[in-house]
Design a protein around this motif. Structure first.
Motif, PDB file in Angstrom:
ATOM      1  N   LYS A 163       0.834  -1.194   0.000  1.00 59.87           N
ATOM      2  CA  LYS A 163       0.000   0.000   0.000  1.00 59.87           C
ATOM      3  C   LYS A 163       0.873   1.249   0.000  1.00 59.87           C
ATOM      4  CE  LYS A 163      -1.997  -1.072   3.921  1.00 59.87           C
ATOM      5  NZ  LYS A 163      -1.422  -2.373   4.222  1.00 59.87           N
ATOM      6  N   SER A 164       2.129   1.103   0.464  1.00 55.99           N
ATOM      7  CA  SER A 164       2.993   2.260   0.683  1.00 55.99           C
ATOM      8  C   SER A 164       3.726   2.721  -0.562  1.00 55.99           C
ATOM      9  CB  SER A 164       4.024   1.931   1.774  1.00 55.99           C
ATOM     10  OG  SER A 164       3.386   1.635   2.987  1.00 55.99           O
ATOM     11  N   GLY A 165       3.786   1.919  -1.592  1.00 55.45           N
ATOM     12  CA  GLY A 165       4.519   2.306  -2.786  1.00 55.45           C
ATOM     13  C   GLY A 165       5.496   1.221  -3.196  1.00 55.45           C
ATOM     14  N   PRO A 166       6.333   1.459  -4.197  1.00 57.34           N
ATOM     15  CA  PRO A 166       7.278   0.435  -4.661  1.00 57.34           C
ATOM     16  C   PRO A 166       8.183  -0.059  -3.542  1.00 57.34           C
ATOM     17  CG  PRO A 166       7.213   2.315  -6.149  1.00 57.34           C
ATOM     18  CD  PRO A 166       6.460   2.722  -4.922  1.00 57.34           C
ATOM     19  N   GLY A 167       8.516  -1.345  -3.585  1.00 58.65           N
ATOM     20  CA  GLY A 167       9.387  -1.911  -2.578  1.00 58.65           C
ATOM     21  C   GLY A 167      10.835  -1.934  -3.003  1.00 58.65           C
ATOM     22  N   GLN A 168      11.698  -2.166  -2.027  1.00 59.43           N
ATOM     23  CA  GLN A 168      13.121  -2.285  -2.316  1.00 59.43           C
ATOM     24  C   GLN A 168      13.692  -3.436  -1.500  1.00 59.43           C
ATOM     25  OE1 GLN A 168      14.733   1.497  -1.202  1.00 59.43           O
ATOM     26  NE2 GLN A 168      14.520   1.136   1.011  1.00 59.43           N
ATOM     27  N   PRO A 169      14.737  -4.101  -2.003  1.00 58.40           N
ATOM     28  CA  PRO A 169      15.305  -5.261  -1.315  1.00 58.40           C
ATOM     29  C   PRO A 169      15.842  -4.898   0.067  1.00 58.40           C
ATOM     30  CG  PRO A 169      16.077  -5.159  -3.576  1.00 58.40           C
ATOM     31  CD  PRO A 169      15.396  -3.847  -3.296  1.00 58.40           C
ATOM     32  N   VAL A 170      15.740  -5.840   1.008  1.00 56.90           N
ATOM     33  CA  VAL A 170      16.228  -5.632   2.360  1.00 56.90           C
ATOM     34  C   VAL A 170      16.531  -6.999   2.974  1.00 56.90           C
ATOM     35  CG1 VAL A 170      13.943  -5.735   3.449  1.00 56.90           C
ATOM     36  CG2 VAL A 170      15.765  -4.424   4.541  1.00 56.90           C
ATOM     37  N   THR A 171      17.436  -7.019   3.934  1.00 59.83           N
ATOM     38  CA  THR A 171      17.705  -8.227   4.713  1.00 59.83           C
ATOM     39  C   THR A 171      17.577  -7.863   6.180  1.00 59.83           C
ATOM     40  OG1 THR A 171      19.204  -9.141   3.051  1.00 59.83           O
ATOM     41  CG2 THR A 171      19.358 -10.035   5.286  1.00 59.83           C
ATOM     42  N   ILE A 172      16.712  -8.551   6.899  1.00 57.79           N
ATOM     43  CA  ILE A 172      16.457  -8.273   8.316  1.00 57.79           C
ATOM     44  C   ILE A 172      16.538  -9.583   9.096  1.00 57.79           C
ATOM     45  CG2 ILE A 172      14.786  -7.422  10.007  1.00 57.79           C
ATOM     46  CD1 ILE A 172      13.603  -5.648   7.840  1.00 57.79           C
ATOM     47  N   GLY A 187      -0.302   2.865   4.301  1.00 52.09           N
ATOM     48  CA  GLY A 187       0.542   1.696   4.476  1.00 52.09           C
ATOM     49  C   GLY A 187       1.511   1.781   5.628  1.00 52.09           C
ATOM     50  N   GLY A 188       2.030   3.008   5.926  1.00 50.58           N
ATOM     51  CA  GLY A 188       3.069   3.103   6.931  1.00 50.58           C
ATOM     52  C   GLY A 188       4.301   2.342   6.466  1.00 50.58           C
ATOM     53  N   TYR A 189       4.907   1.569   7.379  1.00 51.53           N
ATOM     54  CA  TYR A 189       6.057   0.734   7.021  1.00 51.53           C
ATOM     55  C   TYR A 189       5.581  -0.689   6.782  1.00 51.53           C
ATOM     56  CZ  TYR A 189      10.246  -2.113   7.387  1.00 51.53           C
ATOM     57  OH  TYR A 189      11.247  -3.030   7.145  1.00 51.53           O
ATOM     58  N   GLU A 190       5.996  -1.272   5.676  1.00 51.66           N
ATOM     59  CA  GLU A 190       5.630  -2.647   5.335  1.00 51.66           C
ATOM     60  C   GLU A 190       6.863  -3.411   4.899  1.00 51.66           C
ATOM     61  OE1 GLU A 190       1.592  -2.813   3.102  1.00 51.66           O
ATOM     62  OE2 GLU A 190       2.636  -1.015   2.382  1.00 51.66           O
ATOM     63  N   VAL A 191       6.935  -4.666   5.295  1.00 53.30           N
ATOM     64  CA  VAL A 191       8.013  -5.522   4.824  1.00 53.30           C
ATOM     65  C   VAL A 191       7.499  -6.950   4.673  1.00 53.30           C
ATOM     66  CG1 VAL A 191       8.888  -6.016   7.157  1.00 53.30           C
ATOM     67  CG2 VAL A 191      10.410  -6.257   5.179  1.00 53.30           C
ATOM     68  N   TYR A 192       7.908  -7.599   3.594  1.00 48.49           N
ATOM     69  CA  TYR A 192       7.671  -9.020   3.379  1.00 48.49           C
ATOM     70  C   TYR A 192       9.028  -9.710   3.488  1.00 48.49           C
ATOM     71  CZ  TYR A 192       3.036  -8.033   1.362  1.00 48.49           C
ATOM     72  OH  TYR A 192       1.739  -7.636   1.149  1.00 48.49           O
ATOM     73  N   ALA A 215       8.477   8.809   9.310  1.00 48.53           N
ATOM     74  CA  ALA A 215       8.827   7.651   8.488  1.00 48.53           C
ATOM     75  C   ALA A 215       9.934   6.841   9.151  1.00 48.53           C
ATOM     76  CB  ALA A 215       9.245   8.110   7.097  1.00 48.53           C
ATOM     77  N   GLN A 216      10.939   7.521   9.713  1.00 46.53           N
ATOM     78  CA  GLN A 216      12.052   6.799  10.322  1.00 46.53           C
ATOM     79  C   GLN A 216      11.611   6.024  11.553  1.00 46.53           C
ATOM     80  OE1 GLN A 216      15.123   6.721   8.732  1.00 46.53           O
ATOM     81  NE2 GLN A 216      15.326   4.960  10.125  1.00 46.53           N
ATOM     82  N   GLN A 217      10.702   6.581  12.353  1.00 42.41           N
ATOM     83  CA  GLN A 217      10.207   5.855  13.520  1.00 42.41           C
ATOM     84  C   GLN A 217       9.489   4.581  13.106  1.00 42.41           C
ATOM     85  OE1 GLN A 217       7.246   7.907  15.829  1.00 42.41           O
ATOM     86  NE2 GLN A 217       7.252   6.386  17.467  1.00 42.41           N
ATOM     87  N   LEU A 218       8.663   4.669  12.066  1.00 40.03           N
ATOM     88  CA  LEU A 218       7.947   3.487  11.595  1.00 40.03           C
ATOM     89  C   LEU A 218       8.913   2.446  11.041  1.00 40.03           C
ATOM     90  CD1 LEU A 218       4.886   5.150   9.808  1.00 40.03           C
ATOM     91  CD2 LEU A 218       5.033   4.267  12.156  1.00 40.03           C
ATOM     92  N   ILE A 219       9.906   2.911  10.294  1.00 43.04           N
ATOM     93  CA  ILE A 219      10.895   1.986   9.726  1.00 43.04           C
ATOM     94  C   ILE A 219      11.667   1.281  10.841  1.00 43.04           C
ATOM     95  CG2 ILE A 219      13.052   1.849   8.414  1.00 43.04           C
ATOM     96  CD1 ILE A 219      11.935   4.168   6.688  1.00 43.04           C
ATOM     97  N   ASP A 220      12.153   2.061  11.803  1.00 44.17           N
ATOM     98  CA  ASP A 220      12.932   1.473  12.892  1.00 44.17           C
ATOM     99  C   ASP A 220      12.100   0.464  13.685  1.00 44.17           C
ATOM    100  OD1 ASP A 220      15.039   3.041  12.135  1.00 44.17           O
ATOM    101  OD2 ASP A 220      14.763   4.550  13.715  1.00 44.17           O
ATOM    102  N   ALA A 221      10.845   0.834  13.989  1.00 40.01           N
ATOM    103  CA  ALA A 221       9.985  -0.065  14.763  1.00 40.01           C
ATOM    104  C   ALA A 221       9.660  -1.320  13.966  1.00 40.01           C
ATOM    105  CB  ALA A 221       8.703   0.653  15.169  1.00 40.01           C
ATOM    106  N   ARG A 223      11.296  -2.750  11.454  1.00 42.11           N
ATOM    107  CA  ARG A 223      12.456  -3.626  11.290  1.00 42.11           C
ATOM    108  C   ARG A 223      12.773  -4.376  12.579  1.00 42.11           C
ATOM    109  NH1 ARG A 223      16.569   0.306   7.811  1.00 42.11           N
ATOM    110  NH2 ARG A 223      15.498   0.093   5.787  1.00 42.11           N
ATOM    111  N   ARG A 224      12.622  -3.696  13.726  1.00 40.82           N
ATOM    112  CA  ARG A 224      12.941  -4.364  14.988  1.00 40.82           C
ATOM    113  C   ARG A 224      11.902  -5.432  15.323  1.00 40.82           C
ATOM    114  NH1 ARG A 224      14.807  -1.517  20.685  1.00 40.82           N
ATOM    115  NH2 ARG A 224      15.300  -3.467  21.766  1.00 40.82           N
ATOM    116  N   VAL A 225      10.623  -5.155  15.048  1.00 37.92           N
ATOM    117  CA  VAL A 225       9.598  -6.186  15.234  1.00 37.92           C
ATOM    118  C   VAL A 225       9.943  -7.408  14.385  1.00 37.92           C
ATOM    119  CG1 VAL A 225       7.191  -6.792  14.782  1.00 37.92           C
ATOM    120  CG2 VAL A 225       7.731  -4.623  15.886  1.00 37.92           C
ATOM    121  N   ALA A 226      10.257  -7.161  13.099  1.00 37.62           N
ATOM    122  CA  ALA A 226      10.562  -8.262  12.181  1.00 37.62           C
ATOM    123  C   ALA A 226      11.785  -9.052  12.621  1.00 37.62           C
ATOM    124  CB  ALA A 226      10.765  -7.704  10.773  1.00 37.62           C
TER     125      ALA A 226
END
Length: 346
Positions: A163-172, A187-192, A215-221, A223-226
């Motif tokens: 919902k948030s827009g195009p995705g980009q690769p990440v490793t968590i 969408g806020g922060y989303e990760v698959y 945006a940074q708070q959502l990203i940090d939270a 990623r840490r949840v994941a």
């Protein structure tokens, strides 16, 4: 951090000032409806899997700490009036989630939601695939974050939809995936992330409508949840009633536990888990009961209704003053056999 004890303690400390459950349920369902609206057709058909119509949303409190988390007890008595020498009460079994959370954003985690989906893999269509979901509302001052963590076992990471827009690769946490973030959007922060057993693990952290977060708070939270999700699950919930030994060839295919004002509203899908449709067993409301008098079940009066081949057996006052409905297209004898094996509270 022991997330189970963290959430247990939070629920215990804040039960007196917890928000109205109906409002929370309405907000939760709106979140689900909003997210489902953006799921693209390829996701529904991912990996050649057909999802059964068994998804359920639930709002539940996690079990209390060990010193006060004794499970409720129920009756294993057979149909008919109560016997003088009744058998020992059977315990209502706790239900286990398939994965556990290891971290949440700071604040008061008021509610936890979960669901279990049942499907079949392309390689093993008769073998059920279980998936769980946690949905929490975390409040810190005036800020309210919505946290959603869900298994999407039938959706490969490369088919992720945002919902948030195009995705980009990440490793968590050593897991490869794709992420996207838009703090001002729905969408806020989303990760698959790649699920250890195949498919995806979806994490979404967003500000509740009317609240804000950078945006940074959502990203940090997010990623840490994941990063702190663990498999297999050790988190459990206590239902309002249980399933005992079911008739031959039948088992629990899905469950739904919802925190209600009168206790946990509970439903199960029962069957072979490969043949549709299953039998639905759920707590209802007295005003929903219809039908003619049937045979007693475990000492409770019943009502039986046949609506063009869809049968409902109502067990009256099965969970305190609430009835239980056992409903499906099966024969009347099948519904009674399932009802006889339910584990009811005192």
């Amino acid at each position: 951090m022991d997330i189970e004890n963290l959430i247990k303690d939070t629920f215990t400390a804040h039960e007196p000032d917890a928000p109205d459950s109906d409002q929370v349920l309405a907000a939760t369902r709106q979140r689900l409806d909003r997210r489902r609206a953006v799921v693209s057709p390829p996701l529904a058909a991912a990996a050649g899997v057909v999802l059964l119509a068994l998804a359920a949303v639930a709002v539940v409190a996690l079990n209390r700490p060990a010193h006060d988390s004794q499970v409720a007890t129920g009756t294993s008595q057979t149909s008919g009036p109560a016997a003088v020498d009744a058998p020992a009460k059977a315990a209502i079994a706790n239900l286990t989630m398939p994965f556990s959370l290891g971290w949440l954003p700071p604040g008061k985690a008021d509610y936890l939601a979960h669901r279990i989906n049942i499907g079949g893999s392309a390689a093993n269509p008769d073998k059920p695939v279980y998936g769980g979901e946690y949905m929490l509302t975390v409040t810190s001052g005036r800020q309210v974050l919505l946290v959603d963590v869900q298994e999407m076992r039938m959706v490969p990471v490369e088919q992720a939809a945002f919902k948030s827009g195009p995705g980009q690769p990440v490793t968590i946490g050593g897991r490869a995936g794709v992420e996207s973030s838009h703090s001002g959007g729905p969408g806020g922060y989303e990760v698959y992330l790649t699920h250890p057993d195949g498919g995806s693990l979806y994490v979404n952290v967003a500000a509740q409508p009317g609240s804000t977060a950078s945006a940074q708070q959502l990203i940090d939270a997010g990623r840490r949840v994941a990063e702190n999700i663990t498999f297999p699950g050790t988190t459990t919930v206590t239902p309002g009633f249980g399933l005992g030994k079911l008739p031959d060839g039948q088992r629990m295919c899905a469950f739904d536990v919802e925190k209600g004002p009168d206790g946990p509203r509970t439903s199960y899908s029962v069957g072979t888990c490969s043949t549709l449709p299953p039998v639905q067993v759920r707590i209802g409301e007295a005003g929903q009961v219809r039908g003619t008098a049937g045979e007693p079940v475990q000492g409770h009066a019943t009502r039986y209704l046949d609506e063009n081949g869809y049968h409902t057996l109502w067990i009256l006052k099965a969970v305190h003053d609430a009835p239980i409905a056992v409903a499906g297209h099966g024969a009347q004898a099948e519904l009674y056999a399932i009802a006889d094996h339910l584990v009811l509270p005192h």
